[in-house]
Design a protein around this motif. Structure first.
Motif, short mmCIF file in Angstrom:
data_model
loop_
_atom_site.label_atom_id
_atom_site.label_comp_id
_atom_site.label_asym_id
_atom_site.label_seq_id
_atom_site.Cartn_x
_atom_site.Cartn_y
_atom_site.Cartn_z
N ASN A 465 0.84 -1.19 0.00
CA ASN A 465 0.00 0.00 0.00
C ASN A 465 0.88 1.24 0.00
O ASN A 465 1.92 1.28 0.67
CB ASN A 465 -0.90 0.01 1.23
N THR A 536 -10.07 -8.77 -0.38
CA THR A 536 -8.79 -8.73 0.32
C THR A 536 -7.65 -8.94 -0.65
O THR A 536 -7.72 -9.83 -1.51
CB THR A 536 -8.74 -9.80 1.42
N THR A 554 -4.79 -6.93 3.21
CA THR A 554 -5.54 -5.67 3.28
C THR A 554 -6.96 -5.91 2.78
O THR A 554 -7.16 -6.32 1.63
CB THR A 554 -4.88 -4.59 2.42
N PHE A 556 -10.62 -4.30 1.90
CA PHE A 556 -11.18 -3.02 1.46
C PHE A 556 -12.66 -2.95 1.82
O PHE A 556 -13.47 -3.72 1.29
CB PHE A 556 -10.98 -2.85 -0.05
N ILE A 561 -9.89 0.67 5.31
CA ILE A 561 -9.25 -0.63 5.14
C ILE A 561 -8.91 -1.23 6.50
O ILE A 561 -8.78 -0.53 7.50
CB ILE A 561 -7.96 -0.53 4.31
N GLN A 563 -5.82 -3.79 7.72
CA GLN A 563 -4.59 -4.44 7.29
C GLN A 563 -4.09 -5.34 8.42
O GLN A 563 -3.79 -4.88 9.51
CB GLN A 563 -3.52 -3.40 6.92
#
Length: 749
Positions: A465, A536, A554, A556, A561, A563
């Protein structure tokens, strides 16, 4: 032409003496700014006091004022007192390494030739015999560097380099044009013609390494094709340009990633695409009938709309630096000053690719800047060494006007992150690397991530990310591809703080899953684009020892989010924040953070309030953290990158939620709910300053209280609705702190 690595003494000295005799020059003492003793070639006179007069320049030729003040220092840097380096431009005005074998240094022969040949009221060097003598010496040295096959070196005497040959062919074509217009140095003209023919042949030869597939360094290849087109024009020989359309098509097939970007060398790079390649594509577009340059411009503009986000306060844009292989390219604001406008010729594409207007100054801005330049009483400054690219003066006077303010605003308004509030886009890089560019837009945010394998030999890309943006708040998390600054990365605390020990600094392949963890059904990468709802991205990186030290998943959600991070031992998680001085920042316990300070404490979260938007960063338990600024100033100093570092024992759950709902004591929670097909996703964030019980209810789902949800933490539910039931239209949330309970309903769209 000789091909020896060191220029022969007798040939260069004889040629230099010949020019002196032909021009009737006598040797004299070295005036100010001398960089050689002037013992063979007289030094070029500096400009008289008060020159140049800014008001005498046409607006589109003001750029030449910057190069006019460079003429004498540049010409006088040409060595005349060392037989082995006679003619070399030694003072480092352009390009490194500053070594005699670096042919790129010599591209300024084009600059000197232009001033010698061009009649302007402000140009005292028109027909200057001293300048011509030094130009002749420089050309002798420059041409003597060329190899028999037509290539020039850059980094060693024996190198056959693409960049020096490509950019050199452009420079020598311009030089020959101006020597011819002035009717001088006929023998040099013949030598340059021979050199250009050899270079053009080398540049289009598909057996040469620069045409390997995939074809790297697009910017250097297209510069070479621009040089070939220039050579064909100046030599009035269309046969030289005959292979151009075929080579352009070859370049499109082999130096263009499916994602839309060019290969620099095998990955994405904004700096080399926008300020180097695009202007040369524009140059070639003006000289050929090939549709390929426009195709490249359209593809790049399409990719840029994911890699650049625009700040809603109008200060400009931020580029997702972590994607780039070579340059950081952080700020994105139109370059108004001609001296810095390296992208100017790219405006050729504005009529056909209006999205590019987002990056260019308006015609009004450019006019105002030029009017101010002309009116200034300050002397025109000599540019800094290394910042004197001949391409700038070659391009700026030929460049079209910029867009109007409305056109630029319209271009940004059509940017996909601005025009849409939900999409999933997975773009594929060069297939041999398996790089994935993941761009996820949801109503509450936009996130960018990079996965896959690193370009061999290039360590600047930052995987995982790397960008978190909100349409009303702008950029909040941002990775830069610079080791001295910060990226979104994990590091084992027992490992040395070197690039190899960070998860973001190595290859990071990923898989995608239709649910909240890597155990959910896989989504093939080619089917992820267009995916709606919660999913994910799972990625794994290895440490420098080859062990699977880092894993990340992660998920969404509609408003942020989650993580989940694991490491092979105690680790440090870095989260790169972009903060403004007016942001209200506090740790989860309410302790405020002072912008720009360095602090360490134990905390379970951080809250950033910008205007009406709140970013909640929370993790699974109180942990040791630090928060400190880096030296990365953004958008004129209006923002500073800071780094939050969280120490954890080897496992960390990190939540990032964005909310436009201000904290309301009567309703201290936010709700984000989304119905995708028969799947309901709900996230409730506890904004109270202490733990709360939370209930999520809707038709067709089982009600269940989640007890003891900490301050700043959330409850997430992903529910597959039973077959045969009607999808709910409303979600009801109850929030209870002590005896105080509040409820609300959210209508599903």
């Amino acid at each position: 032409m000789t091909n020896l690595p060191l220029p022969p003494l007798t040939r260069r000295v004889v040629l230099g003496a010949g020019v002196l005799a032909a021009t009737g020059l006598a040797l004299g003492p070295a005036p100010a700014f001398a960089t050689s003793a002037g013992t063979v070639l007289p030094l070029v006179d500096p400009l008289p006091a008060g020159a140049p007069d800014r008001s005498t320049f046409a607006p589109d030729e003001q750029i030449m004022g910057t190069y006019l003040v460079l003429v004498a220092p540049l010409a006088n840097s040409i060595v005349d007192d060392d037989p082995e380096r006679y003619g070399w431009m030694e003072d480092g005005w352009w390009r490194t390494p500053v070594e005699p074998f670096n042919a790129r240094i010599m591209e300024h022969v084009a600059t000197l030739a232009w001033f010698h040949a061009t009649e302007r009221p402000w140009n005292p060097y028109r027909g200057d015999a001293k300048l011509l003598a030094r130009l002749d010496a420089a050309l002798g040295f420059y041409l003597g560097l060329q190899h028999d096959d037509g290539a020039w070196p850059e980094y060693s005497w024996t190198e056959h380099g693409l960049a020096p040959t490509s950019f050199g062919t452009v420079a020598l074509s311009a030089t020959l044009r101006d020597l011819r217009s002035a009717g001088v140095l006929p023998e040099r003209q013949a030598e340059i013609e021979t050199a250009l023919r050899k270079a053009a042949s080398w540049l289009v030869d598909l057996t040469r390494p620069h045409w390997r597939t995939p074809t790297p360094y697009t910017n250097q290849v297209i510069a070479g094709l621009a040089g070939v087109s220039d050579a064909a024009i100046v030599l009035d020989d269309p046969a030289i340009a005959a292979p151009l359309n075929d080579r352009l098509e070859f370049l499109w097939q082999h130096s263009h990633a499916p994602a839309g970007h060019t290969l620099e060398p095998l990955g994405y790079d904004f700096g080399y695409t926008f300020t180097v390649a695009l202007p040369d594509f524009a140059d070639v577009a003006l000289k050929t009938d090939s549709p390929v340059p426009l195709r490249f411009a359209e593809a790049l503009a399409d990719f840029y709309q994911y890699a650049v986000v625009w700040e809603p306060d109008g200060t400009g844009g931020l580029h997702y630096s972590g994607l780039c292989v070579r340059n950081g390219a952080a700020d994105q604001r139109p370059t108004i000053a001609d001296t810095a406008d390296r992208s100017s010729l790219g405006r050729v594409f504005l009529d056909r690719v209006p999205a590019l207007a987002a990056f260019h100054p308006t015609a009004a801005e450019k006019d105002a800047e030029r009017s101010a330049w002309a009116a200034s009483a300050e002397p025109v400054p000599v540019p800094a060494k290394g910042n004197t690219s001949p391409r700038t003066w070659m391009h700026v006077p030929r460049s079209p006007e910029g867009p109007t303010a409305d056109q630029r605003a319209a271009a940004i308004a059509r940017w996909r992150t601005v025009a849409e509030d939900a999409f999933t886009e997975l773009r594929f890089g060069e297939p041999s690397l398996g790089q994935h560019y993941l761009f996820v837009r949801r109503p509450g945010y936009y996130l960018g991530a990079l996965h896959g394998n690193r370009v061999s030999g290039y360590s600047r890309q930052r995987f995982g990310n790397g960008l978190l943006w909100h349409p009303a708040a702008g950029t909040l998390l941002w990775s830069v591809n610079d080791w001295a600054q910060a990226s979104w990365t994990s590091r084992l605390t027992a490992a040395p703080d070197q690039p190899a020990s960070h998860s973001a600094y190595g290859s990071l392949p990923a898989t995608y899953h239709d649910g909240t963890d890597p155990a959910a059904p896989a989504i093939p990468a080619e089917q992820l684009t267009g995916h709606a709802g919660v999913f994910t991205a799972a990625a794994a990186a290895t440490s420098s020892s080859g062990d699977p030290a880092f894993r990340s998943a992660t998920t969404f959600w509609p408003d942020g989010i989650v993580q989940q991070l694991t490491a092979g031992g105690e680790a440090e998680q870095a989260v790169p924040l972009v903060l403004r001085p007016d942001d209200r920042v506090a740790f989860a316990d309410g302790t405020p953070y002072v912008f720009g300070s360095s602090v360490g404490r134990t905390a379970g979260g951080l809250r950033v309030v910008r205007g009406e938007v709140t970013l909640w960063l929370t993790w699974d338990a109180d942990r040791p953290v630090t928060l400190a600024p880096t030296t990365q100033q953004l958008l004129g100093g209006t923002r500073t990158q800071h780094v939050l570092k969280i120490i954890h024992p080897g496992s960390l759950r990190l939540e990032a939620t964005l909310s436009e709902q201000p904290v309301d004591p009567a309703r201290p929670y936010t709700v984000a709910a989304e119905l995708t097909g028969r799947r309901l996703a709900v996230h409730v964030l506890n904004q109270a300053d202490r733990a709360a019980d939370i209930l999520i209810a809707a038709d067709g789902i089982e009600e269940e209280w989640q007890r003891g949800v900490g301050a700043g933490r959330g409850v997430y539910r992903l529910i597959d609705l039973p077959a045969g039931t009607e999808p709910p239209k409303l979600v009801t949330v109850a929030h209870r702190v002590g005896r105080l309970t509040s409820t609300s309903q959210v209508r599903l769209r």
